[in-house]
Design a protein around this motif. Structure first.
Motif, PDB file in Angstrom:
ATOM      1  N   LEU A  65       0.887  -1.260   0.026  1.00  0.00           N
ATOM      2  CA  LEU A  65      -0.084   0.032   0.120  1.00  0.00           C
ATOM      3  C   LEU A  65       0.890   1.241  -0.056  1.00  0.00           C
ATOM      4  O   LEU A  65       1.899   1.354   0.585  1.00  0.00           O
ATOM      5  CB  LEU A  65      -0.981  -0.244   1.107  1.00  0.00           C
ATOM      6  N   SER A  66       0.373   2.532  -0.573  1.00  0.00           N
ATOM      7  CA  SER A  66       0.883   3.494  -0.758  1.00  0.00           C
ATOM      8  C   SER A  66       1.220   4.001   0.756  1.00  0.00           C
ATOM      9  O   SER A  66       0.640   3.845   1.449  1.00  0.00           O
ATOM     10  CB  SER A  66      -0.043   4.558  -1.567  1.00  0.00           C
ATOM     11  N   GLY A  67       2.525   4.658   0.648  1.00  0.00           N
ATOM     12  CA  GLY A  67       3.084   5.094   1.983  1.00  0.00           C
ATOM     13  C   GLY A  67       3.916   4.279   2.539  1.00  0.00           C
ATOM     14  O   GLY A  67       4.530   4.513   3.564  1.00  0.00           O
ATOM     15  N   SER A  68       4.071   2.886   2.352  1.00  0.00           N
ATOM     16  CA  SER A  68       4.785   1.919   2.981  1.00  0.00           C
ATOM     17  C   SER A  68       6.356   2.176   2.835  1.00  0.00           C
ATOM     18  O   SER A  68       6.551   2.779   1.462  1.00  0.00           O
ATOM     19  CB  SER A  68       4.572   0.412   2.263  1.00  0.00           C
ATOM     20  N   GLU A  69       7.122   1.776   3.517  1.00  0.00           N
ATOM     21  CA  GLU A  69       8.582   1.774   3.392  1.00  0.00           C
ATOM     22  C   GLU A  69       9.035   0.802   2.500  1.00  0.00           C
ATOM     23  O   GLU A  69       8.092  -0.009   2.006  1.00  0.00           O
ATOM     24  CB  GLU A  69       9.253   1.518   4.790  1.00  0.00           C
ATOM     25  N   LYS A  70      10.120   1.011   1.682  1.00  0.00           N
ATOM     26  CA  LYS A  70      10.616   0.276   0.803  1.00  0.00           C
ATOM     27  C   LYS A  70      10.774  -1.075   1.463  1.00  0.00           C
ATOM     28  O   LYS A  70      11.217  -1.289   2.511  1.00  0.00           O
ATOM     29  CB  LYS A  70      11.860   0.814   0.094  1.00  0.00           C
ATOM     30  N   CYS A  71      10.390  -2.282   0.512  1.00  0.00           N
ATOM     31  CA  CYS A  71      10.442  -3.609   1.107  1.00  0.00           C
ATOM     32  C   CYS A  71      10.749  -4.856   0.297  1.00  0.00           C
ATOM     33  O   CYS A  71      10.666  -4.541  -1.007  1.00  0.00           O
ATOM     34  CB  CYS A  71       8.983  -3.702   2.010  1.00  0.00           C
TER      35      CYS A  71
END
Length: 179
Positions: A65-71
């Protein structure tokens, strides 16, 4: 004595009138938030019927989802379509997009091929698009062994900033009990 008294009076008067320059700022408050990763797993297809040699369309999709940290994104595929120790319902997982990082019994843990950056918008990642049923190992004598069996998919994400892929792989394996 009079000269000393006058000198003392002058020094005292001078020290009272001396002012020190000073300044003070307003406080600056540092407020910290916590990074987050939010993922969803969804599938729109349903109603699968096993026909030996046949294929069912499937569309499990992980969304970061938008706003998540890079993962790094992982999926655990628990395939219970097994007869006599043989997997007879095979998902068409794209090996150019998903890499197996561990297996335990009928469970396989896959990692998505690249770091996912959803800082500015949702990122959808298809897991697979179909399951094909083995036309030789599924027979009229054993097909009922597959009634109500399942393929279970679970998604997991781990931050990729300030860590390594190896650390993330180990965390995903630990999360799912994969060696």
């Amino acid at each position: 004595i009079a000269v000393v008294a006058i000198a003392l009076a002058v020094v005292t008067a001078a020290s009272v009138t001396v002012a020190w320059l000073s300044a003070k700022t307003d406080p600056v408050t540092n407020t910290f938030t916590v990074g987050k990763i939010e993922i969803e797993l969804d599938e729109t297809t349903s109603g699968y019927k096993i026909v030996p040699g046949g294929t069912d369309a499937k569309d499990p999709t992980v969304t970061v989802l938008s706003g998540s940290e890079k993962c790094f994104v992982y999926v655990l595929v628990e395939n219970n379509l097994v007869i006599d120790g043989n997997v007879v319902g095979v998902p068409n997982i794209d090996s150019t997009k998903w890499t197996s990082v561990g297996t335990s019994d009928n469970k396989t843990l896959y990692r998505y091929a690249s770091e996912v950056d959803a800082t500015t918008g949702d990122v959808e990642i298809p897991v697979f698009t179909a399951v094909t049923y083995d036309g030789e190992k599924i027979t009229s004598a054993n097909i009922n062994d597959l009634k109500d069996e399942t393929i279970i998919i679970t998604a997991y994400a781990h931050q990729s900033v300030n860590t390594t892929q190896g650390v993330a792989d180990a965390a995903a394996k630990a999360e799912f009990g994969i060696n």
